[in-house]
Design a protein around this motif. Structure first.
Motif, PDB file in Angstrom:
ATOM      1  N   UNK A  10      24.186  13.741  67.909  1.00 53.64           N
ATOM      2  CA  UNK A  10      24.670  14.997  67.331  1.00 53.64           C
ATOM      3  C   UNK A  10      25.243  14.783  65.933  1.00 53.64           C
ATOM      4  N   UNK A  11      26.000  13.694  65.757  1.00 60.87           N
ATOM      5  CA  UNK A  11      26.577  13.393  64.449  1.00 60.87           C
ATOM      6  C   UNK A  11      25.477  13.118  63.429  1.00 60.87           C
ATOM      7  N   UNK A  12      24.446  12.374  63.861  1.00 61.54           N
ATOM      8  CA  UNK A  12      23.330  12.073  62.966  1.00 61.54           C
ATOM      9  C   UNK A  12      22.606  13.346  62.556  1.00 61.54           C
ATOM     10  N   UNK A  13      22.389  14.253  63.517  1.00 61.70           N
ATOM     11  CA  UNK A  13      21.717  15.508  63.196  1.00 61.70           C
ATOM     12  C   UNK A  13      22.550  16.346  62.227  1.00 61.70           C
ATOM     13  N   UNK A  14      23.879  16.324  62.387  1.00 61.96           N
ATOM     14  CA  UNK A  14      24.742  17.077  61.479  1.00 61.96           C
ATOM     15  C   UNK A  14      24.658  16.526  60.064  1.00 61.96           C
ATOM     16  N   UNK A  15      24.639  15.195  59.949  1.00 56.01           N
ATOM     17  CA  UNK A  15      24.517  14.590  58.624  1.00 56.01           C
ATOM     18  C   UNK A  15      23.187  14.952  57.976  1.00 56.01           C
ATOM     19  N   UNK A  16      22.133  14.952  58.773  1.00 59.24           N
ATOM     20  CA  UNK A  16      20.823  15.298  58.247  1.00 59.24           C
ATOM     21  C   UNK A  16      20.812  16.721  57.697  1.00 59.24           C
ATOM     22  N   UNK A  17      21.559  17.620  58.368  1.00 58.74           N
ATOM     23  CA  UNK A  17      21.591  19.021  57.932  1.00 58.74           C
ATOM     24  C   UNK A  17      22.380  19.181  56.630  1.00 58.74           C
ATOM     25  N   UNK A  18      23.536  18.511  56.542  1.00 60.96           N
ATOM     26  CA  UNK A  18      24.438  18.756  55.424  1.00 60.96           C
ATOM     27  C   UNK A  18      24.177  17.891  54.201  1.00 60.96           C
ATOM     28  N   UNK A  19      23.630  16.705  54.384  1.00 61.45           N
ATOM     29  CA  UNK A  19      23.427  15.813  53.251  1.00 61.45           C
ATOM     30  C   UNK A  19      22.010  15.955  52.704  1.00 61.45           C
ATOM     31  N   UNK A  20      21.835  15.825  51.397  1.00 62.69           N
ATOM     32  CA  UNK A  20      20.502  15.942  50.819  1.00 62.69           C
ATOM     33  C   UNK A  20      19.596  14.817  51.300  1.00 62.69           C
ATOM     34  N   UNK A  21      18.315  15.145  51.446  1.00 60.46           N
ATOM     35  CA  UNK A  21      17.334  14.182  51.932  1.00 60.46           C
ATOM     36  C   UNK A  21      16.724  13.438  50.746  1.00 60.46           C
ATOM     37  N   UNK A  22      16.392  12.167  50.961  1.00 64.29           N
ATOM     38  CA  UNK A  22      15.706  11.374  49.950  1.00 64.29           C
ATOM     39  C   UNK A  22      14.642  10.545  50.640  1.00 64.29           C
ATOM     40  N   UNK A  23      13.563  10.299  49.928  1.00 68.60           N
ATOM     41  CA  UNK A  23      12.462   9.514  50.479  1.00 68.60           C
ATOM     42  C   UNK A  23      12.968   8.142  50.909  1.00 68.60           C
ATOM     43  N   UNK A  24      12.645   7.758  52.138  1.00 68.30           N
ATOM     44  CA  UNK A  24      13.107   6.469  52.657  1.00 68.30           C
ATOM     45  C   UNK A  24      12.453   5.291  51.955  1.00 68.30           C
ATOM     46  N   UNK A  25      11.311   5.530  51.313  1.00 70.74           N
ATOM     47  CA  UNK A  25      10.614   4.431  50.652  1.00 70.74           C
ATOM     48  C   UNK A  25      10.992   4.212  49.215  1.00 70.74           C
ATOM     49  N   UNK A  26      11.203   5.320  48.456  1.00 70.27           N
ATOM     50  CA  UNK A  26      11.460   5.177  47.019  1.00 70.27           C
ATOM     51  C   UNK A  26      12.690   5.928  46.543  1.00 70.27           C
ATOM     52  N   UNK A  27      13.305   6.744  47.397  1.00 72.60           N
ATOM     53  CA  UNK A  27      14.495   7.477  47.003  1.00 72.60           C
ATOM     54  C   UNK A  27      14.242   8.797  46.316  1.00 72.60           C
ATOM     55  N   UNK A  28      12.978   9.227  46.215  1.00 69.95           N
ATOM     56  CA  UNK A  28      12.682  10.518  45.584  1.00 69.95           C
ATOM     57  C   UNK A  28      13.408  11.629  46.347  1.00 69.95           C
ATOM     58  N   UNK A  29      13.997  12.586  45.616  1.00 71.63           N
ATOM     59  CA  UNK A  29      14.810  13.616  46.287  1.00 71.63           C
ATOM     60  C   UNK A  29      13.978  14.618  47.072  1.00 71.63           C
ATOM     61  N   UNK A  30      14.645  15.190  48.089  1.00 70.20           N
ATOM     62  CA  UNK A  30      14.121  16.347  48.835  1.00 70.20           C
ATOM     63  C   UNK A  30      12.877  16.060  49.670  1.00 70.20           C
ATOM     64  N   UNK A  31      12.632  14.790  49.977  1.00 65.25           N
ATOM     65  CA  UNK A  31      11.516  14.450  50.854  1.00 65.25           C
ATOM     66  C   UNK A  31      11.948  13.333  51.784  1.00 65.25           C
ATOM     67  N   UNK A  32      11.626  13.470  53.070  1.00 59.83           N
ATOM     68  CA  UNK A  32      11.924  12.398  54.015  1.00 59.83           C
ATOM     69  C   UNK A  32      11.087  11.167  53.708  1.00 59.83           C
ATOM     70  N   UNK A  76      19.589   3.573  59.833  1.00 58.89           N
ATOM     71  CA  UNK A  76      20.175   4.785  59.268  1.00 58.89           C
ATOM     72  C   UNK A  76      19.963   6.003  60.162  1.00 58.89           C
ATOM     73  N   UNK A  77      19.407   5.792  61.346  1.00 56.52           N
ATOM     74  CA  UNK A  77      19.228   6.888  62.284  1.00 56.52           C
ATOM     75  C   UNK A  77      18.154   7.887  61.917  1.00 56.52           C
ATOM     76  N   UNK A  78      17.230   7.513  61.024  1.00 56.75           N
ATOM     77  CA  UNK A  78      16.206   8.454  60.579  1.00 56.75           C
ATOM     78  C   UNK A  78      14.994   8.370  61.509  1.00 56.75           C
ATOM     79  N   UNK A  79      15.177   8.858  62.716  1.00 60.56           N
ATOM     80  CA  UNK A  79      14.159   8.707  63.755  1.00 60.56           C
ATOM     81  C   UNK A  79      12.873   9.476  63.456  1.00 60.56           C
ATOM     82  N   UNK A  80      12.942  10.499  62.593  1.00 62.10           N
ATOM     83  CA  UNK A  80      11.723  11.235  62.242  1.00 62.10           C
ATOM     84  C   UNK A  80      10.696  10.331  61.572  1.00 62.10           C
ATOM     85  N   UNK A  81      11.128   9.214  61.002  1.00 60.71           N
ATOM     86  CA  UNK A  81      10.204   8.288  60.350  1.00 60.71           C
ATOM     87  C   UNK A  81       9.283   7.600  61.345  1.00 60.71           C
TER      88      UNK A  81
END
Length: 222
Positions: A10-32, A76-81
């Motif tokens: 639940x805490x991980x899901x809350x962080x995902x909602x409130x914090x901006x997303x960045x690409x896990x591979x290169x850090x590009x903004x707004x993309x998982x 980092x709990x990014x299970x969608x990856x």
């Protein structure tokens, strides 16, 4: 799911909602995961040796984008990856599974499960279309393998695993990242001791050994 695991999720899901997303591979903004980094995760199965009697088919090299994405998934709990990593594991499994094989995973320690709230290898295996069984258990928790050489890793995991039930027939062990292969070799030993035959191993990725020739890893055509 246990209460601590549920709270972690639940805490991980809350962080995902409130914090901006960045690409896990290169850090590009707004993309998982951006399209370019996703392309870097294209399967390239290769064969490695975990022990003289155990080969491992791996789907990726653990370096660059692949290494960053695997770390984000595991730590980092990014299970969608798992969706983006699964094709590499699927390709490795396709090159490894004999008819009638049971599939199992290298078990996580209780401490690792409490910290993450999920078992990364099981999540990956299910995303790759498998139904892994928990055929192995930890007899003791090995020390952290990071920084250990091959011999020290083998000693660290010696006797760490045992089979939960008597076995027969082929078994495929799935792990996330192979470095020296010591963990997989010890898991295979425990399965054979319980009666399994034709034990094979698959890993999502392998850590390249910089002192060896790149030609050592034979690319498998899929």
């Amino acid at each position: 799911m246990t209460l601590p695991a549920a709270l972690t999720s639940a805490f991980r899901d809350a962080l995902t909602f409130w914090l901006p997303c960045a690409c896990a591979g290169c850090g590009a903004p707004d993309e998982n995961l951006c399209d370019g980094c996703r392309a870097d995760l294209a399967p390239r199965p290769s064969w490695r040796e975990a022990a003289p009697d155990l080969g491992v088919v791996c789907g990726l090299r653990f370096e660059g984008v692949a290494a960053r994405v695997v770390r984000a998934f595991k730590e980092e709990g990014r299970t969608a990856l798992a969706r983006d990593l699964a094709p590499a594991l699927t390709a490795a499994l396709a090159a490894s599974i004999p008819p009638g094989a049971r599939i199992t995973t290298v078990p996580s320690s209780r401490a690792a499960f409490r910290r993450r709230g999920y078992r990364p290898v099981e999540v990956l295996a299910r995303r790759a279309g498998c139904r892994p069984e928990r055929l192995l258990r930890l007899r003791r928790a090995p020390a952290d393998q990071r920084g250990l050489g091959g011999r020290a890793r083998r000693e660290n995991v010696r006797g760490a695993f045992a089979a939960r039930v008597p076995l027969r027939g082929p078994v495929v062990i799935v792990d996330d990242v192979i470095t020296t292969g010591a963990t997989l070799a010890e898991a295979a030993r425990a399965l054979r001791a319980a009666g399994a035959t034709d034990v094979r191993a698959v890993a999502l990725a392998y850590t390249p050994r910089r002192r060896r020739s790149e030609a050592e890893a034979e690319v498998i055509s899929t």
